[in-house]
Design a protein around this motif. Structure first.
Motif, mmCIF file in Angstrom:
data_model
loop_
_atom_site.group_PDB
_atom_site.id
_atom_site.type_symbol
_atom_site.label_atom_id
_atom_site.label_comp_id
_atom_site.label_asym_id
_atom_site.label_seq_id
_atom_site.Cartn_x
_atom_site.Cartn_y
_atom_site.Cartn_z
ATOM 1 N N HIS A 10 -55.864 -0.570 94.390
ATOM 2 C CA HIS A 10 -54.876 -1.129 95.311
ATOM 3 C C HIS A 10 -53.558 -1.371 94.586
ATOM 4 O O HIS A 10 -53.533 -1.959 93.501
ATOM 5 C CB HIS A 10 -55.391 -2.442 95.909
ATOM 6 C CG HIS A 10 -56.703 -2.295 96.608
ATOM 7 N ND1 HIS A 10 -56.850 -1.618 97.790
ATOM 8 C CD2 HIS A 10 -57.944 -2.741 96.262
ATOM 9 C CE1 HIS A 10 -58.127 -1.653 98.157
ATOM 10 N NE2 HIS A 10 -58.813 -2.323 97.240
ATOM 11 N N LYS A 11 -52.480 -0.946 95.209
ATOM 12 C CA LYS A 11 -51.167 -1.108 94.608
ATOM 13 C C LYS A 11 -50.861 -2.590 94.418
ATOM 14 O O LYS A 11 -51.070 -3.408 95.308
ATOM 15 C CB LYS A 11 -50.102 -0.463 95.502
ATOM 16 C CG LYS A 11 -48.728 -0.410 94.871
ATOM 17 C CD LYS A 11 -47.770 0.371 95.744
ATOM 18 C CE LYS A 11 -46.391 0.446 95.093
ATOM 19 N NZ LYS A 11 -45.429 1.216 95.925
ATOM 20 N N GLY A 12 -50.384 -2.942 93.239
ATOM 21 C CA GLY A 12 -50.059 -4.325 92.932
ATOM 22 C C GLY A 12 -51.240 -5.149 92.493
ATOM 23 O O GLY A 12 -51.086 -6.305 92.107
ATOM 24 N N VAL A 13 -52.446 -4.569 92.543
ATOM 25 C CA VAL A 13 -53.647 -5.308 92.153
ATOM 26 C C VAL A 13 -54.426 -4.551 91.080
ATOM 27 O O VAL A 13 -54.676 -5.069 89.993
ATOM 28 C CB VAL A 13 -54.559 -5.568 93.372
ATOM 29 C CG1 VAL A 13 -55.838 -6.302 92.924
ATOM 30 C CG2 VAL A 13 -53.838 -6.359 94.431
ATOM 31 N N SER A 14 -54.790 -3.307 91.407
ATOM 32 C CA SER A 14 -55.672 -2.576 90.496
ATOM 33 C C SER A 14 -55.349 -1.090 90.439
ATOM 34 O O SER A 14 -56.231 -0.284 90.138
ATOM 35 C CB SER A 14 -57.135 -2.763 90.944
ATOM 36 O OG SER A 14 -57.290 -2.323 92.293
ATOM 37 N N ARG A 15 -54.119 -0.714 90.729
ATOM 38 C CA ARG A 15 -53.752 0.692 90.744
ATOM 39 C C ARG A 15 -53.745 1.267 89.317
ATOM 40 O O ARG A 15 -53.089 0.721 88.424
ATOM 41 C CB ARG A 15 -52.372 0.878 91.387
ATOM 42 C CG ARG A 15 -51.840 2.316 91.391
ATOM 43 C CD ARG A 15 -52.733 3.254 92.213
ATOM 44 N NE ARG A 15 -52.889 2.823 93.573
ATOM 45 C CZ ARG A 15 -52.048 3.118 94.576
ATOM 46 N NH1 ARG A 15 -50.964 3.830 94.338
ATOM 47 N NH2 ARG A 15 -52.280 2.678 95.800
ATOM 48 N N VAL A 16 -54.472 2.367 89.140
ATOM 49 C CA VAL A 16 -54.500 3.097 87.873
ATOM 50 C C VAL A 16 -54.286 4.564 88.198
ATOM 51 O O VAL A 16 -54.933 5.112 89.100
ATOM 52 C CB VAL A 16 -55.834 2.914 87.125
ATOM 53 C CG1 VAL A 16 -55.857 3.769 85.853
ATOM 54 C CG2 VAL A 16 -56.060 1.441 86.772
ATOM 55 N N THR A 17 -53.407 5.218 87.454
ATOM 56 C CA THR A 17 -53.086 6.623 87.686
ATOM 57 C C THR A 17 -53.291 7.416 86.405
ATOM 58 O O THR A 17 -52.842 6.995 85.332
ATOM 59 C CB THR A 17 -51.620 6.787 88.137
ATOM 60 O OG1 THR A 17 -51.389 5.983 89.297
ATOM 61 C CG2 THR A 17 -51.311 8.242 88.461
ATOM 62 N N VAL A 18 -53.985 8.528 86.522
ATOM 63 C CA VAL A 18 -54.125 9.456 85.402
ATOM 64 C C VAL A 18 -53.392 10.741 85.774
ATOM 65 O O VAL A 18 -53.367 11.137 86.942
ATOM 66 C CB VAL A 18 -55.604 9.746 85.067
ATOM 67 C CG1 VAL A 18 -56.233 8.565 84.373
ATOM 68 C CG2 VAL A 18 -56.409 10.089 86.315
ATOM 69 N N TYR A 19 -52.778 11.385 84.766
ATOM 70 C CA TYR A 19 -51.954 12.542 85.091
ATOM 71 C C TYR A 19 -51.809 13.454 83.879
ATOM 72 O O TYR A 19 -52.120 13.076 82.738
ATOM 73 C CB TYR A 19 -50.574 12.087 85.583
ATOM 74 C CG TYR A 19 -49.808 11.232 84.604
ATOM 75 C CD1 TYR A 19 -48.921 11.807 83.693
ATOM 76 C CD2 TYR A 19 -49.970 9.844 84.595
ATOM 77 C CE1 TYR A 19 -48.209 11.026 82.799
ATOM 78 C CE2 TYR A 19 -49.261 9.057 83.703
ATOM 79 C CZ TYR A 19 -48.384 9.650 82.803
ATOM 80 O OH TYR A 19 -47.677 8.880 81.916
ATOM 81 N N GLU A 20 -51.315 14.679 84.177
ATOM 82 C CA GLU A 20 -51.059 15.656 83.131
ATOM 83 C C GLU A 20 -49.575 15.685 82.774
ATOM 84 O O GLU A 20 -48.722 15.419 83.633
ATOM 85 C CB GLU A 20 -51.453 17.061 83.608
ATOM 86 C CG GLU A 20 -52.938 17.304 83.713
ATOM 87 C CD GLU A 20 -53.232 18.703 84.211
ATOM 88 O OE1 GLU A 20 -54.346 19.189 83.942
ATOM 89 O OE2 GLU A 20 -52.358 19.306 84.879
ATOM 90 N N ARG A 21 -49.324 16.037 81.504
ATOM 91 C CA ARG A 21 -47.956 16.338 81.079
ATOM 92 C C ARG A 21 -47.976 17.708 80.420
ATOM 93 O O ARG A 21 -48.795 17.966 79.535
ATOM 94 C CB ARG A 21 -47.447 15.287 80.088
ATOM 95 C CG ARG A 21 -46.942 14.033 80.770
ATOM 96 C CD ARG A 21 -46.513 12.964 79.794
ATOM 97 N NE ARG A 21 -45.733 13.489 78.658
ATOM 98 C CZ ARG A 21 -45.237 12.718 77.690
ATOM 99 N NH1 ARG A 21 -45.465 11.406 77.716
ATOM 100 N NH2 ARG A 21 -44.532 13.243 76.700
#
Length: 354
Positions: A10-21
């Motif tokens: 949840h945004k503002g609570v538990s948001r985690v994002t994984v991504y490529e570069r």
């Protein structure tokens, strides 16, 4: 530029994002906490490069769940409420409290069972775990394993949740998993009949007075022979016709101290502790004296099964034996023919007009 990204929580609570570069080998992770925004290579978070997207997604889910638990705990503490606890919290705490009292072999087996439940349930909140869920997981995972294995993993989890309720006060009784049906393992249903044990008890006195003394205690107190044989003189208080036996936590399977009352127990003068092998030899010899056939796998533990069967419905049977009612009923109580034969005998007589 991000060519791939995955967000969870949840945004503002538990948001985690994984991504490529495009310019990096390892995947990256981004999250927010009280200190603000964080961006790191997953190699820095887990200690080695992470290149598979599925692995990165699972890391994100676990980080998000941990972050949400932390937020909820902070909110609960602010409101003066009990902090929600997780399965990981419980098992780590129980092992930390009890491992020093376990043998190395037993501690290793508990670590294996802990790993099993963590893999199956994950770091779930304790109140979210249900009896139906854990029964299903154990049943599906059993496969070619024995019923003893399923019994062991279920008993471990139930004992852990009861520890959370009674010792740690982390959960209420309705969440303690006492509704879980722990199977009786195949091959553990062996017991003595009442007639056989009546013949064996006096035979134990013939074999050795200490064997007879132990036999009476096992019969009336419903205790394990391992605890009975290690009683010391200072653990015994005589107030004829009663003898009160204090079982120290050090010799109790659950590490609980308890006292049992035994009627008409003769005084014991020899307080040397017999080995478990010697105690088993006594029982084999008593079977021969009593002309009771020896059955492979049937030993002193069978007497406790008889105790559980004969004390069914008696208030205080669990307190006397130091074994929970659920365990006496689900693990020790046996399917004996005597009561069934009596029912059939009475019905036959009534149908015949006698």
């Amino acid at each position: 530029m991000r060519s791939w990204r995955f967000a969870v929580g949840h945004k503002g609570v538990s948001r985690v994002t994984v991504y490529e570069r495009p310019d990096a080998t390892s995947l990256f992770v981004e999250w927010w906490d009280d200190l603000g925004r964080h961006r790191q290579a997953l190699s820095d978070v887990v200690g080695h490069p992470v290149t598979e997207r599925e692995v990165a997604e699972e890391i994100a889910r676990r980080m998000s769940a941990a972050q949400e638990r932390k937020r909820n705990q902070q909110a609960a503490e602010l409101l003066g409420l009990p902090s929600p606890r997780s399965l990981k919290d419980l098992l780590e705490r129980r092992h930390a409290d009890l491992t020093s009292e376990w043998t190395p072999k037993y501690a290793a087996s508990r670590e294996r069972v802990r790993a099993f439940w963590m893999a199956k349930l994950g770091d779930v909140r304790l109140t979210a775990v249900t009896a139906a869920t854990v029964e299903r997981i154990a049943r599906e995972a059993q496969g070619e394993r024995s019923d003893r294995w399923r019994q062991d993993v279920l008993r471990y989890l139930v004992d852990s949740f009861i520890y959370a309720e009674r010792k740690l006060k982390w959960i209420e009784g309705r969440h303690n998993l006492s509704a879980v049906k722990v199977p009786t393992a195949r091959g553990e249903s062996l017991t003595y009949t009442l007639g056989e044990w009546r013949a064996i008890l006096p035979a134990l006195w013939v074999v050795d007075p200490v064997a007879g003394w132990c036999g009476v205690v096992v019969t009336q107190a419903g205790r394990r022979i391992g605890a009975v044989r290690q009683l010391r003189a200072e653990d015994v208080t005589r107030e004829p016709p009663w003898t009160y036996l204090r079982f120290p936590g050090a010799t109790d399977k659950a590490r609980n101290t308890g006292t049992a009352a035994v009627l008409d127990l003769p005084e014991r003068t020899d307080w040397r502790v017999p080995s478990s092998e010697r105690a088993n030899d006594w029982l084999r010899a008593a079977e021969e004296v009593a002309e009771v056939p020896h059955v492979r796998g049937r030993g002193w533990h069978a007497a406790k099964r008889l105790y559980a069967t004969l004390t069914e419905g008696l208030e205080g049977a669990d307190l006397q034996s130091g074994t929970r009612k659920e365990t006496l009923r689900g693990h020790y109580r046996q399917d004996v023919m005597g009561p069934k034969q009596e029912v059939a005998r009475v019905l036959a007589g009534r149908l015949a007009g006698r």
